[in-house]
Scaffold this active site. Structure first.
Site, short mmCIF file in Angstrom:
data_model
loop_
_atom_site.label_atom_id
_atom_site.label_comp_id
_atom_site.label_asym_id
_atom_site.label_seq_id
_atom_site.Cartn_x
_atom_site.Cartn_y
_atom_site.Cartn_z
N ASP A 155 3.17 0.53 2.47
CA ASP A 155 4.44 -0.17 2.81
C ASP A 155 5.41 -0.86 1.80
O ASP A 155 6.57 -1.01 2.09
CB ASP A 155 4.42 -0.62 4.29
CG ASP A 155 3.76 -1.92 4.27
OD1 ASP A 155 3.23 -2.30 3.45
OD2 ASP A 155 3.67 -2.62 5.32
N HIS A 156 4.52 -1.63 0.91
CA HIS A 156 5.26 -2.30 -0.19
C HIS A 156 4.19 -2.57 -0.92
O HIS A 156 2.98 -2.37 -0.92
CB HIS A 156 6.02 -3.39 0.27
CG HIS A 156 5.39 -4.38 1.24
ND1 HIS A 156 4.47 -5.30 0.76
CD2 HIS A 156 5.57 -4.45 2.61
CE1 HIS A 156 4.11 -5.84 1.93
NE2 HIS A 156 4.68 -5.34 2.98
N CYS A 191 7.38 -5.86 5.08
CA CYS A 191 7.09 -4.69 5.99
C CYS A 191 8.25 -4.24 6.80
O CYS A 191 8.41 -2.85 6.57
CB CYS A 191 5.80 -4.76 6.52
SG CYS A 191 5.90 -6.08 7.77
N GLU A 238 -1.25 -1.16 4.01
CA GLU A 238 -0.23 -2.35 4.09
C GLU A 238 -0.49 -3.07 2.75
O GLU A 238 -1.59 -3.11 2.01
CB GLU A 238 -1.04 -3.53 5.25
CG GLU A 238 -0.76 -2.95 6.63
CD GLU A 238 0.62 -3.51 7.19
OE1 GLU A 238 0.93 -4.56 6.89
OE2 GLU A 238 1.14 -2.72 8.19
N ASP A 239 0.75 -3.66 2.19
CA ASP A 239 0.81 -4.90 1.45
C ASP A 239 -0.16 -4.49 0.03
O ASP A 239 -1.15 -4.98 -0.46
CB ASP A 239 0.27 -5.87 1.65
CG ASP A 239 1.18 -6.47 2.86
OD1 ASP A 239 1.81 -5.71 3.49
OD2 ASP A 239 0.89 -7.81 2.99
#
Length: 569
Positions: free
Chosen positions: A288-289, A91, A52-53
């Site tokens: 995801d980014h 996300c 994540e992130d």
């Protein structure tokens, strides 16, 4: 019919058996008969690990501050793709593009969020809704299931078109490949959460906000045992953030969270090896980014959409190599399908990045984020980034409740009120953007100096502007519609449509299942048990004697149908 969509034919044949063992240092056309799992030789296992992130804060991707021995070791066994970009800097839109191979504004999943993300948080849209993509669109794990794969996901979906029960064989925090049949190939998606922006919130504060307190308590639990390995004095503060101890502390905390979370990757690899699966499994790792820090997450600047990507072949192919080609998140679906020996449908907008010519451009977009309106698009080649702002009078950073719980954001607003922000940061909050932005990402990696009005870069501006126009014409843009009108088009009367129940028919002893809802996927069982936990229907089949067929249908974005059942003679 998907007018204007990319219909290029794609290769998707079965690869040869991959046999060398690595060790880590430190809508589908119905078939004529019921499908059977192909042998592992034809269908290798695939594990997709998604942090994540998280921007490329990894030593093997050139970050001198990162403490990432597990990922660095894995990178030496993998191919690295440093020019990988998500389709959004947040996300849910990004994940919807990843799981389908289709850009979010084509699906209707572009707004963050369509439904409230957490208790006590509103979606920000006119109503809570699930997007209803064009009927042919399927998540690629469902296509893998139809081809005989066992698919699992460890809980996080966030695709904004509901939770179709046809996508996963198992979807739960502890889901993995354990439930598969002997010899059945598997696709496992494993999400690693501890790098999410909310894990940057302090673990020792109290708040009158119950959501903040709930996340604080979660952080204490999930980050127990985390070591502080990053000196805040050693981190680099980008010019668009104030250089203060609070900001440095949050950046250092992000590094520490990555160091803590990456150990899970080592556990996954070790388990695959212990179970004798590593020599049959492709491992893909990405995020995801970009980072969850301000002007990173929720933007189309590289800080929000550039992510690490590494692909570890089971035979050690290309180990340690770096591929500079541009990769978009819509490319993951066709690439994984190809590797599994499954032909990618023509509606997929991405391309297989393991083979073929490199693409010239990647594209991204930002739309509403919670309660904050936005409409921005970006195109990038190997050097230049063009951004089109459809709401140019709005500042880049505006109050957003969830993000503003972060200490760095509170510091940002405090210094803004005092007039003490550095110029690049001040522009984010107080100045409207122009309608166009152009950056030389090699000379200006933080994308500070807008070259859109520079005559020396006029040809580049026109070229990238034209590339964006072609992309929008090709893929469509539901962002151009007011959100309420878009919802009304998908949910007439602003009420969720219900998928029509399957019709069970027999001819010459063979069972056929159909739903009157275009694009509906159908799952069924043969013993009358819960249909949504059954197998995917792909075509007529011969049931065993005395079978009790239980079938249920769902179109993405629609409510599932009632269960249909029928006892066979």
């Amino acid at each position: 019919m998907l007018t204007g969509w990319n219909r290029r034919a794609r290769l998707g044949r079965k690869p040869a058996l991959i046999v060398a063992l690595l060790a880590l240092a430190g809508c589908v056309a119905p078939s004529a008969v019921e499908p059977r799992p192909a042998p592992v030789a034809a269908q290798p296992n695939i594990v997709l690990i998604v942090f994540e992130d998280m921007s490329p804060r990894i030593g093997a991707f050139g970050d001198p501050v990162a403490t990432t021995p597990v990922l660095d070791g894995l990178a030496q066994q993998s191919v690295r793709y440093p020019n990988t970009f998500t389709t959004a800097g947040v996300c849910a839109p990004s994940r919807s593009a990843l799981i389908t191979g289709v850009h979010q504004q084509t699906l209707g999943t572009q707004h963050m969020r369509t439904r409230a993300g957490l208790p006590g948080m509103a979606s920000g849209g006119p109503i809570d809704y699930d997007a209803a993509p064009p009927p042919a669109v399927k998540a690629f794990p469902e296509l893998l299931r139809s081809a005989g794969y066992y698919t699992s996901n460890n809980g996080k979906t966030d695709y904004q078109f509901g939770e179709p029960f046809t996508v996963w064989d198992a979807n739960a925090p502890d889901a993995d490949w354990r439930g598969r049949a002997p010899g059945q190939p598997f696709f496992a998606m494993i999400n690693i959460m501890e790098t999410h922006e909310s894990y940057l919130w302090p673990e020792d504060r109290e708040s009158a906000n119950p959501l903040v307190n709930a996340i604080t308590q979660r952080n204490r639990r999930d980050l127990a045992g985390k070591q502080r390995v990053t000196d805040p004095a050693s981190v680099t503060v980008p010019p668009y953030l104030p250089d203060t101890p609070i900001v440095r502390s949050d950046i250092a905390r992000q590094y520490d969270n990555i160091a803590f979370a990456e150990r899970k990757v080592g556990t996954i690899i070790a388990r695959l090896a212990a179970e004798g699966l590593l020599d049959q499994t492709l491992v893909i790792i990405t995020t995801d980014h970009g980072d969850g820090l301000p002007r990173m997450k929720r933007t189309v600047y590289d800080s929000g959409i550039r992510v690490p990507l590494m692909v570890r072949y089971p035979d050690g192919g290309k180990a340690g190599q770096i591929e500079d080609r541009l990769v978009s998140f819509v490319d993951l679906a066709p690439t994984i399908l190809h590797y599994a020996g499954v032909e990618a449908p023509g509606w997929i907008q991405g391309r297989n990045f393991l083979i073929g010519e490199a693409q010239d451009y990647v594209f991204a977009a930002a739309d509403r984020h919670d309660e904050v309106p936005e409409r921005t698009k970006a195109v990038r080649d190997g050097r230049f980034k063009y951004i089109r702002n459809y709401m140019p009078d709005l500042a880049v950073l505006r109050p957003l409740a969830f993000r503003d719980a972060m200490p760095t954001m509170q510091e940002f607003w405090r210094l803004g009120q005092e007039g003490a922000l550095p110029p690049a940061a001040q522009r984010l909050a107080t100045s409207p953007r122009g309608s166009e932005e152009l950056y030389d990402t090699l000379a200006d990696p933080h994308e500070i100096d807008n070259l859109a009005d520079d005559p020396a870069h006029r040809a580049t501006l026109v070229r990238l502007r034209s590339a964006m126009d072609r992309w929008i014409a090709q893929t469509g843009d539901l962002s151009a519609m007011p959100e309420r009108a878009m919802i009304e088009a998908m949910w007439p009367g602003m009420v969720q449509p219900v998928t029509q129940a399957p019709r069970i028919t027999t001819e010459s002893g063979r069972v056929s299942l159909t739903s009157a809802t275009p694009g509906a996927s159908i799952a069924y069982t043969l013993d009358g048990s819960a249909a949504e936990r059954g197998r995917i229907y792909t075509g007529p089949f011969m049931p065993p004697p005395d079978a009790v067929i239980a079938a249920r249908a769902v179109r993405y974005g629609y409510a599932p149908s009632e269960v249909s059942s029928k006892r066979m003679p």
